[in-house]
Design an enzyme around this catalytic site. Structure first.
Site, mmCIF file in Angstrom:
data_model
loop_
_atom_site.group_PDB
_atom_site.id
_atom_site.type_symbol
_atom_site.label_atom_id
_atom_site.label_comp_id
_atom_site.label_asym_id
_atom_site.label_seq_id
_atom_site.Cartn_x
_atom_site.Cartn_y
_atom_site.Cartn_z
ATOM 1 N N SER A 108 46.485 143.634 50.558
ATOM 2 C CA SER A 108 45.099 144.004 50.235
ATOM 3 C C SER A 108 44.818 145.481 50.457
ATOM 4 O O SER A 108 44.937 145.974 51.574
ATOM 5 C CB SER A 108 44.108 143.233 51.121
ATOM 6 N N HIS A 129 43.858 143.572 44.788
ATOM 7 C CA HIS A 129 45.239 143.331 44.338
ATOM 8 C C HIS A 129 45.321 143.582 42.832
ATOM 9 O O HIS A 129 44.636 142.913 42.063
ATOM 10 C CB HIS A 129 45.647 141.887 44.606
ATOM 11 N N TYR A 153 46.438 130.201 49.543
ATOM 12 C CA TYR A 153 45.018 129.784 49.420
ATOM 13 C C TYR A 153 44.480 129.929 48.005
ATOM 14 O O TYR A 153 43.421 129.383 47.675
ATOM 15 C CB TYR A 153 44.124 130.533 50.420
ATOM 16 N N ALA A 194 46.999 143.153 55.345
ATOM 17 C CA ALA A 194 45.823 143.418 56.165
ATOM 18 C C ALA A 194 45.717 142.243 57.140
ATOM 19 O O ALA A 194 45.956 141.104 56.753
ATOM 20 C CB ALA A 194 44.585 143.487 55.288
ATOM 21 N N MET A 212 46.701 135.878 56.454
ATOM 22 C CA MET A 212 46.870 134.762 55.508
ATOM 23 C C MET A 212 48.044 134.946 54.554
ATOM 24 O O MET A 212 48.063 134.360 53.475
ATOM 25 C CB MET A 212 45.580 134.590 54.695
ATOM 26 N N SER A 213 49.014 135.747 54.928
ATOM 27 C CA SER A 213 50.140 135.985 54.011
ATOM 28 C C SER A 213 51.420 136.190 54.806
ATOM 29 O O SER A 213 51.530 135.745 55.941
ATOM 30 C CB SER A 213 49.842 137.230 53.162
#
Ligand code: HPA
Length: 269
Positions: free
Chosen positions: A30, A61, A85, A113, A209-210
């Site tokens: 991000s 992105h 997600y 991030a 989240m990645s």
């Protein structure tokens, strides 16, 4: 089509475009995709044109693949990754890493991030290790023996030798570099304060989240990994509220340091 067939098809498609021999894959999280604009002699391919490729839907992105020269290395940079997600299966989330390996890359730099548990907004954190709390695993299913073993070792997933070089480069640039454990969740909600207290107890320095799926797949196939988190906010409970706009905004403030750092490290890897 099997996963192996898809990997071969996509690799052949990219080779036809002139993307022949990347040394390093770059996964830009991000707000960090700008680094790809500095790639020289660039070959740019829209994600929408690449067979078997996912779609990037997140603000910040770009959804482009950029191949060329950066800091004297041949890189294949992803401006935008796929998240679980967004509804992408793990196979799609990790597919670019498989293709990087198939094209001959020896290492990847993975960036994201993240919310800070041990470190505050504006910090750059070298990822020393991760905790997979996504409840998912990208290697479930038939093992691709061509890539790696059924039960891969994760002891040095965030390659120690790369981290040592990254620390040296940071010292030379007089850049403050933190180091810690990234805890991966699926999102898309931010965490609750209680979850963050639990994660701190578990030994997490940052949450996001990645990254975890991509790094597992990279480690499986013997790709070396350098992971860098841009800490964009205090995780839930340490500040009043969380939102994606803040994440993107703080990333804007970190990105010059981030770009200089990644280029300098690339030259040393
Ligand atoms: N939590 C999870 N993912 C994130 C965060 C966070 O606080 N900040 C940026 N990505």
């Amino acid at each position: 089509m099997t996963l192996m067939d898809k990997i071969k098809e996509t690799a052949a498609f990219l080779q036809d475009k002139g993307i022949s021999a990347p040394e390093f894959g770059l996964i830009l999280g991000s707000g960090l995709g700008e680094l790809a604009e500095e790639v020289e002699n660039a070959i740019v391919v829209d994600y929408a044109d690449i067979p078997n490729w996912g779609r990037s839907t997140v603000v910040g992105h770009a959804g482009k693949l950029v191949y060329g020269d950066l800091a004297g290395r041949k890189v294949l940079a992803l401006q935008g990754r796929f998240h679980f997600y967004e509804g992408n299966p793990m196979e799609v989330v990790t597919f670019p890493v498989r293709v990087m390996k198939a094209l001959g890359a020896t290492g990847i730099i993975v960036t994201n991030a993240a919310g800070g548990i041990e470190f505050g907004p504006g910090s750059l954190m070298l990822i020393s290790d991760h905790i997979n709390l996504t409840g998912q695993h990208p290697l479930i299913g038939e093992n691709l023996d061509e890539f790696g073993p059924r039960f891969p070792d994760m002891s040095d997933a965030y390659t120690g030798a790369y981290r040592a070089r990254a620390r040296k480069v940071a010292a030379e640039l007089e850049l403050e570099l933190q180091e810690g454990v990234y805890l991966g969740v699926t999102g898309p909600s931010y965490e609750t304060p209680a979850e963050i207290r639990a994660f701190r107890t578990l030994g997490a320095s940052a949450v996001g989240m990645s990254t975890v799926p991509e790094v597992i797949v990279a480690a499986h196939s013997g790709l070396k990994v350098l992971g860098i988190s841009a800490i964009t906010n205090f995780a839930a409970g340490f500040q009043e509220e969380l939102n994606h706009e803040e994440v993107v905004e703080v990333t804007q403030g970190i990105k010059e340091n981030f770009k200089n750092f990644v280029k300098a490290v690339l030259a040393e890897l």
